[in-house]
Design a protein around this motif. Structure first.
Motif, PDB file in Angstrom:
ATOM      1  N   GLU A  60       0.812  -1.222   0.000  1.00 56.32           N
ATOM      2  CA  GLU A  60       0.000   0.000   0.000  1.00 56.32           C
ATOM      3  C   GLU A  60       0.844   1.270   0.000  1.00 56.32           C
ATOM      4  O   GLU A  60       0.293   2.378   0.086  1.00 56.32           O
ATOM      5  CB  GLU A  60      -0.920   0.006   1.227  1.00 56.32           C
ATOM      6  CG  GLU A  60      -1.738  -1.250   1.397  1.00 56.32           C
ATOM      7  CD  GLU A  60      -2.470  -1.639   0.133  1.00 56.32           C
ATOM      8  OE1 GLU A  60      -3.327  -0.844  -0.319  1.00 56.32           O
ATOM      9  OE2 GLU A  60      -2.190  -2.720  -0.423  1.00 56.32           O
ATOM     10  N   HIS A  61       2.152   1.134  -0.097  1.00 49.24           N
ATOM     11  CA  HIS A  61       3.030   2.296   0.057  1.00 49.24           C
ATOM     12  C   HIS A  61       2.711   3.400  -0.948  1.00 49.24           C
ATOM     13  O   HIS A  61       2.749   4.591  -0.598  1.00 49.24           O
ATOM     14  CB  HIS A  61       4.490   1.870  -0.083  1.00 49.24           C
ATOM     15  CG  HIS A  61       5.458   2.963   0.215  1.00 49.24           C
ATOM     16  ND1 HIS A  61       5.706   3.412   1.493  1.00 49.24           N
ATOM     17  CD2 HIS A  61       6.226   3.731  -0.602  1.00 49.24           C
ATOM     18  CE1 HIS A  61       6.598   4.378   1.461  1.00 49.24           C
ATOM     19  NE2 HIS A  61       6.925   4.611   0.200  1.00 49.24           N
ATOM     20  N   ASN A  62       2.378   3.035  -2.161  1.00 44.62           N
ATOM     21  CA  ASN A  62       2.098   4.034  -3.200  1.00 44.62           C
ATOM     22  C   ASN A  62       0.611   4.172  -3.507  1.00 44.62           C
ATOM     23  O   ASN A  62       0.234   4.788  -4.514  1.00 44.62           O
ATOM     24  CB  ASN A  62       2.865   3.686  -4.478  1.00 44.62           C
ATOM     25  CG  ASN A  62       4.367   3.814  -4.295  1.00 44.62           C
ATOM     26  OD1 ASN A  62       4.851   4.781  -3.717  1.00 44.62           O
ATOM     27  ND2 ASN A  62       5.111   2.826  -4.761  1.00 44.62           N
ATOM     28  N   SER A  63      -0.220   3.649  -2.624  1.00 45.66           N
ATOM     29  CA  SER A  63      -1.664   3.765  -2.821  1.00 45.66           C
ATOM     30  C   SER A  63      -2.110   5.211  -2.634  1.00 45.66           C
ATOM     31  O   SER A  63      -1.587   5.943  -1.783  1.00 45.66           O
ATOM     32  CB  SER A  63      -2.403   2.873  -1.814  1.00 45.66           C
ATOM     33  OG  SER A  63      -3.791   3.173  -1.791  1.00 45.66           O
ATOM     34  N   ALA A  64      -3.097   5.618  -3.411  1.00 45.34           N
ATOM     35  CA  ALA A  64      -3.639   6.971  -3.283  1.00 45.34           C
ATOM     36  C   ALA A  64      -4.302   7.179  -1.927  1.00 45.34           C
ATOM     37  O   ALA A  64      -4.492   8.317  -1.488  1.00 45.34           O
ATOM     38  CB  ALA A  64      -4.645   7.232  -4.404  1.00 45.34           C
ATOM     39  N   LYS A  65      -4.656   6.104  -1.253  1.00 45.45           N
ATOM     40  CA  LYS A  65      -5.316   6.195   0.049  1.00 45.45           C
ATOM     41  C   LYS A  65      -4.328   6.231   1.215  1.00 45.45           C
ATOM     42  O   LYS A  65      -4.726   6.410   2.363  1.00 45.45           O
ATOM     43  CB  LYS A  65      -6.273   5.014   0.234  1.00 45.45           C
ATOM     44  CG  LYS A  65      -7.450   5.027  -0.723  1.00 45.45           C
ATOM     45  CD  LYS A  65      -8.389   3.871  -0.448  1.00 45.45           C
ATOM     46  CE  LYS A  65      -9.605   3.907  -1.356  1.00 45.45           C
ATOM     47  NZ  LYS A  65     -10.545   2.788  -1.079  1.00 45.45           N
ATOM     48  N   THR A  66      -3.057   6.045   0.927  1.00 43.42           N
ATOM     49  CA  THR A  66      -2.029   6.084   1.961  1.00 43.42           C
ATOM     50  C   THR A  66      -1.600   7.523   2.209  1.00 43.42           C
ATOM     51  O   THR A  66      -1.369   8.276   1.262  1.00 43.42           O
ATOM     52  CB  THR A  66      -0.824   5.226   1.550  1.00 43.42           C
ATOM     53  OG1 THR A  66      -1.239   3.852   1.466  1.00 43.42           O
ATOM     54  CG2 THR A  66       0.308   5.340   2.550  1.00 43.42           C
ATOM     55  N   LYS A  86       0.203   6.479   7.294  1.00 43.73           N
ATOM     56  CA  LYS A  86      -1.113   5.929   7.649  1.00 43.73           C
ATOM     57  C   LYS A  86      -1.695   5.191   6.457  1.00 43.73           C
ATOM     58  O   LYS A  86      -1.851   5.748   5.370  1.00 43.73           O
ATOM     59  CB  LYS A  86      -2.072   7.023   8.099  1.00 43.73           C
ATOM     60  CG  LYS A  86      -3.421   6.456   8.608  1.00 43.73           C
ATOM     61  CD  LYS A  86      -4.324   7.546   9.136  1.00 43.73           C
ATOM     62  CE  LYS A  86      -5.084   8.262   8.050  1.00 43.73           C
ATOM     63  NZ  LYS A  86      -6.091   7.376   7.383  1.00 43.73           N
ATOM     64  N   LEU A  87      -2.017   3.943   6.689  1.00 39.84           N
ATOM     65  CA  LEU A  87      -2.656   3.123   5.675  1.00 39.84           C
ATOM     66  C   LEU A  87      -4.164   3.347   5.736  1.00 39.84           C
ATOM     67  O   LEU A  87      -4.707   3.747   6.762  1.00 39.84           O
ATOM     68  CB  LEU A  87      -2.329   1.648   5.909  1.00 39.84           C
ATOM     69  CG  LEU A  87      -0.847   1.328   6.139  1.00 39.84           C
ATOM     70  CD1 LEU A  87      -0.670  -0.129   6.546  1.00 39.84           C
ATOM     71  CD2 LEU A  87      -0.038   1.644   4.893  1.00 39.84           C
TER      72      LEU A  87
END
Length: 389
Positions: free
Chosen positions: A226-232, A301-302
C-alpha cells in the motif's frame, strides 16, 4: 622498413604515456577507511566500511565482496554469514576514470550462539487502545523503564504485546545483524491476524551506522503493497489527549457494548478529529499511564476504509489483509508474513540497498474502529530472523 620503425616508435610512446596516466590514477586519493578495530568482523555482525574519494568530484561508488557487486553507496555495511577471509573491492568512477582499492576482511566465529528473536527492546510506546496497561501489564507507580523491560521480556518469550491505535510502536534489536539475502525473506513479525481480520503495522528498519549499539541512525520504511496507494497518507500525525476517567460517559442504548463513545479525544494534521471509544469488555484505562497529558505519533497511515461492518448491524466486522509488507497482516502460518529487506525505502521513498539491519520498529498503521471489537491495533508476539534456526 623505416615506415614500420616510425609506427612502432609511436606505439611505444603512446603506451608509455598510457602507463603514466594509469600510475596517476593509482596514486589518486581513494581509500577504504580502516575501522577502529581493523578489517576484522564477527560472523553476522555488521562492519561499517567507508570510501574516501578525496578531492574527486561527483564520484560513483561500487562495492564488491568476493567478486560479487553488493551496493553502490559511499558507506558499505559489510555483513557475512561465512567465516574466513573475504576480498572487499571498492571501485570509484569519475570523469571517465576508474579507481579501485581492495582490502581483506577477516570474519571470525561468534562467541555465543545467536537467537533468532529479539534480544533487546529499546522503546515501547503504545497509542491508546483496549489492551494498553494490560499487555504488557502496568502497575501504578511503575516507571516507563519498567514497562519497556516487561515488553522486552514478552517479546523474548514470544508473548504478545499491544501497540494500541495508530502510531503506537515498539523498537527492538537483536544479538546479531539480520542479513539481506538476495531474493529471499530476512525476517518476520509474528502477530495474531487471521482470516478477514488484519491489523496491519508499518515496519521500519535501521542498521547501526555509528556503532554505538543504539537505534539512533537513519530509519528506512519497508514499502509494503500500500506504500504508493492513493489512500495512503505520508507524514500523518495524530495527537491523543489523556481522558478524565471519572467523567460522565457518553452511551447509546442501541450500542450497549460501548461503555463510552467519547472516551479519548484525538485530532490529526489532516483536519480530522474524534474520539476513541471504550467498550464493556475492557474496563481499565486505555491511555498509557506513564505518559503525560497528550501524546503524538507520526508516520505512514494506511487506509482504514477496508474495515467494514459486513453484517450491517454491528455484529460482524472484517478487516482484510493487504498483499504484503506489514506486521499482524496475515496469519502466522502464511508465508506472506515474511519480510524482504529489498523492499526498504528511504525518507524520500527511494529504494535502498541494505546489506543488513540491527533494529526493527513496528507501529500500528491504521486509524479505525470496529464497533464492539474496538480500535484496529497491531499486536506483536515476536520478531524473528528467518535465517537463524
Amino acid at each position: 622498413m623505416k615506415k614500420y620503425s616510425v609506427v612502432i616508435a609511436l606505439l611505444v610512446m603512446a603506451l608509455a604515456e598510457g602507463c603514466k596516466k594509469e600510475d596517476a590514477i593509482n596514486d589518486a586519493p581513494v581509500a577504504i577507511k580502516e575501522p577502529a578495530g581493523g578489517f576484522v568482523a564477527t560472523r553476522l555482525k555488521g562492519l561499517l566500511l567507508s570510501a574516501d574519494a578525496g578531492t574527486i568530484t561527483a564520484p560513483v561508488y561500487e562495492w564488491a565482496v568476493d567478486g560479487k557487486v553488493v551496493t553502490d553507496t559511499r558507506d558499505f555495511y559489510f555483513v557475512s554469514a561465512q567465516e574466513g577471509a573475504h576480498e572487499v573491492k571498492l571501485t570509484v568512477e569519475a570523469g571517465g576514470q576508474r579507481f579501485t582499492r581492495t582490502v581483506t576482511v577477516q570474519v571470525n566465529k561468534e562467541a555465543v550462539t545467536y537467537s533468532p528473536r529479539v534480544s533487546k527492546v529499546f522503546d515501547y510506546f503504545p497509542a491508546p487502545g483496549q489492551f494498553v496497561n494490560t499487555m504488557p501489564e502496568f502497575n501504578a507507580g511503575e516507571t516507563e523503564a519498567q514497562v519497556i523491560a516487561r515488553a522486552e521480556s514478552a517479546l523474548k518469550g514470544a508473548t504478545m504485546i499491544h501497540l494500541g491505535g495508530f502510531g503506537g510502536y515498539v523498537v527492538a534489536g537483536f544479538d546479531h545483524t539480520i542479513m539481506n539475502i538476495a531474493d529471499s525473506a530476512s525476517f518476520k513479525v509474528v502477530g495474531n491476524a487471521f482470516d478477514n481480520w488484519a491489523e496491519p503495522g508499518v515496519i521500519m528498519v535501521s542498521y547501526d551506522a555509528n556503532k554505538n549499539g543504539l537505534p539512533d541512525d537513519e530509519w528506512y520504511e519497508i514499502a509494503g503493497s500500500e506504500h504508493n496507494s492513493a489512500k495512503t497518507v505520508k507524514n500523518y500525525q495524530i495527537t491523543y489527549y489523556k481522558p478524565d476517567e471519572n467523567k460522565l460517559p457518553v452511551t447509546d442504548e442501541n450500542n450497549f457494548y460501548m461503555s463510552d463513545l467519547e472516551y479519548i479525544r484525538w485530532k490529526d494534521n489532516q483536519g480530522g478529529s474524534g474520539y476513541l471509544s471504550k467498550n464493556m469488555f475492557h474496563t481499565q484505562s486505555y491511555y498509557p499511564q506513564w505518559k503525560g497529558d497528550s501524546i503524538t505519533f507520526k508516520g505512514t497511515k494506511l487506509t482504514g476504509d477496508n474495515v467494514v461492518d459486513q453484517s450491517g448491524v454491528g455484529t460482524y466486522y472484517v478487516s482484510p489483509a493487504f498483499d504484503y509488507g506489514y506486521a499482524d497482516n496475515w496469519a502466522n502460518t502464511d508465508a506472506r508474513i515474511n519480510i524482504k529487506l529489498d523492499w526498504a525505502v528511504d525518507k524520500d521513498g527511494k529504494k535502498v540497498k541494505l546489506t543488513g539491519v540491527d533494529f526493527i520498529k513496528v507501529y500500528t498503521g491504521i486509524r479505525a474502529e470496529a464497533g464492539w471489537l474496538g480500535e484496529v491495533s497491531t499486536e506483536v508476539t515476536s520478531i524473528e530472523d528467518v535465517n537463524i534456526k
